[in-house]
Design a protein around this motif. Sequence first.
Motif, PDB file in Angstrom:
ATOM      1  N   ARG B  53      -8.280  17.261   3.434  1.00 37.57           N
ATOM      2  CA  ARG B  53      -7.344  16.723   4.440  1.00 37.57           C
ATOM      3  C   ARG B  53      -6.358  15.752   3.805  1.00 37.57           C
ATOM      4  O   ARG B  53      -5.200  15.671   4.231  1.00 37.57           O
ATOM      5  N   GLY B  56      -3.840  17.799   2.175  1.00 34.96           N
ATOM      6  CA  GLY B  56      -3.007  18.382   3.222  1.00 34.96           C
ATOM      7  C   GLY B  56      -2.114  17.356   3.899  1.00 34.96           C
ATOM      8  O   GLY B  56      -1.226  17.718   4.672  1.00 34.96           O
ATOM      9  N   ARG B  80       2.115  23.063   2.032  1.00 32.95           N
ATOM     10  CA  ARG B  80       0.668  23.187   1.934  1.00 32.95           C
ATOM     11  C   ARG B  80       0.114  23.801   3.207  1.00 32.95           C
ATOM     12  O   ARG B  80      -0.017  23.125   4.222  1.00 32.95           O
ATOM     13  N   MET B  82      -2.721  25.448   5.634  1.00 32.22           N
ATOM     14  CA  MET B  82      -4.125  25.068   5.782  1.00 32.22           C
ATOM     15  C   MET B  82      -4.826  26.021   6.744  1.00 32.22           C
ATOM     16  O   MET B  82      -4.258  26.428   7.756  1.00 32.22           O
ATOM     17  N   PHE B  84      -8.517  26.216   8.806  1.00 33.82           N
ATOM     18  CA  PHE B  84      -9.633  25.351   9.173  1.00 33.82           C
ATOM     19  C   PHE B  84     -10.877  26.172   9.505  1.00 33.82           C
ATOM     20  O   PHE B  84     -10.791  27.366   9.782  1.00 33.82           O
ATOM     21  N   ALA B 150      -0.777  30.910   7.927  1.00 32.47           N
ATOM     22  CA  ALA B 150      -0.531  29.954   6.845  1.00 32.47           C
ATOM     23  C   ALA B 150       0.348  30.577   5.768  1.00 32.47           C
ATOM     24  O   ALA B 150       1.277  29.951   5.267  1.00 32.47           O
TER      25      ALA B 150
END
Lengths: 266, 258
Positions: B53, B56, B80, B82, B84, B150
């Motif tokens: 995180r 990120g 960047r 991401m 999850f 993403a």
Amino acid sequence: MTTIRRGRYLRPLQPLPGAAKLAFGFLFFALFVAAWGAATFGGFVSPLFLASPLRMVQEGWSLLTEYNFSYDIAVTIWRVVGGFVLAAIIAVPLGIAMGAWKVVEALLEPFVSFARYLPASAFIPLLILWAGIGETQKLLVIFIGSVFQIILMVAFTVGQTRRDLVEAAYTLGASDLGIVKRVLIPASAPQIAETLRLVLGWAWTYVIVAELIGSSSGIGHMIVDSQAMLNTGQIIFGIIVIGIIGLVSDFLFKAANRRLFPWSLA
Amino acid sequence: MSAVEIKNVGRVFPARRGGEPTVALTPVSLDIAQNEFVTILGPSGCGKSTLLRIVGGLDDPSTGEVLVNGIRVVGPGSDRGMVFQSYTLFPWLTVAENIAFGLREKGMPKSARDGVVQDYVRKVGLNGFEHHWPRQLSGGMQQRVAIARALANDPAILLMDEPFGALDNQTRGLMQELLLDIWQSERKTVLFVTHDIEEAIFLASRCLAMSARPGRIKADVPIALPYPRDYHLKADPTFVDLKMRMTEEIRGEATLVA
Ligand SMILES: Nc1ncnc2c1ncn2[C@@H]1O[C@H](COP(=O)(O)OP(=O)(O)O)[C@@H](O)[C@H]1O
Ligand SMILES: [Mg+2]
């Protein structure tokens, strides 16, 4: 199969088939009318205090045909919708701003929470002084009764937006304003619509109270007039009309929400 | 130039009332080269998500800094991407609209977006599902959309936080192969967090093992197995040896938190 079926209605959380659900819904209405009929036709209650269902229907019919009651209904609907729409136009954006930005929340939340507990009906005498007994006063009562509730409920909904969705949007390059417009608002929209449906129901209470005092038209006005003539049939008819309008508007609201937010259905 | 430089990044969560501050991450330093596939392996609670995180830009380090392609990270950004562990598709957008989300935020016109979206729908094998709502998809499909979403943004670095953690074993295996395929064709730098030893080795060109909380990197192991890889590799003796080795590294740590 039969072992599963047995005692189906007693099993917690077990959904009912559509037809049975409808039937049970009607059943209770029927029981209600039956009890009412028994009390009145059976002579247990004086007709002076409570009209029989039949009497109510007759009175209702004469209201509609002789006294132009449909005009009163239209006036009342107009007042509710007018006051409610005004409140929604102001409250929804404010609520969104409050939910999204903690500064706005810090600024407004204490005041709105306080104002929410001021009963709209207590404002009626003051509003009559300010705005007379015309339409403005009626609209203001509904406005005051609805606006703070909507603000707080919308703010809460927006504030509850899933943080992981907000974070995902940030990692996709969204700006702060982009988060509000394209994450917080769409994520909260179904719940906001649900809030409006709920508050519209409450707005009906305020309009009748507003019409009971200083009014020359509307369902509430008719109810006060009928009281003067001890005509409980008309009063009950008026109340039932309100209930039916409520049911219909609820149904329309729900149908619109289903149509607007197909993604949120389970 | 390194794709990611993590310099002395540590994180202490301030104490809640009456409690102790939580040291989630003892200062970590790490260089990640362009196009590397780095997996970070560690027991749960060791600070893997915290580290990811911070890279990120979703959390700030208490000490140190992160440079991405030489530029200091000060917040989240579209360079960047991401993915999850929790399902984070926007439920009010269709599959296609979800994949297009980042492009739309950038202001790319719809006609241009459509081509990119189609491309990624195909790459993650979701042809025919473009107009479905997320709730109509299985977990594996949702994560494929999340990966496509993403990647469609064309980030330099892909950060993945246990993205397959909630999937069943079969789906997980398929997703690993899919991800490797995409990585090889797109040549992204990937930072992938997992607590699954097999997954960490199977995907990685380099595998880092973290100690139990407070996290630090206790092993940095290059995985010299050839790409393309498929599930047969998991039975390869070299793979099995690596697995034993990483298991040793992790075992002691896991017992500390179990
Ligand atoms: N926002 C937070 N506030 C306080 N403590 C946190 C917070 N986020 C994580 N932690 C703590 O930091 C430690 C590391 O968490 P995390 O990075 O999520 O671990 P992992 O992803 O390896 O399971 C955990 O002990 C967790 O409880
Ligand atoms: Mg984690």
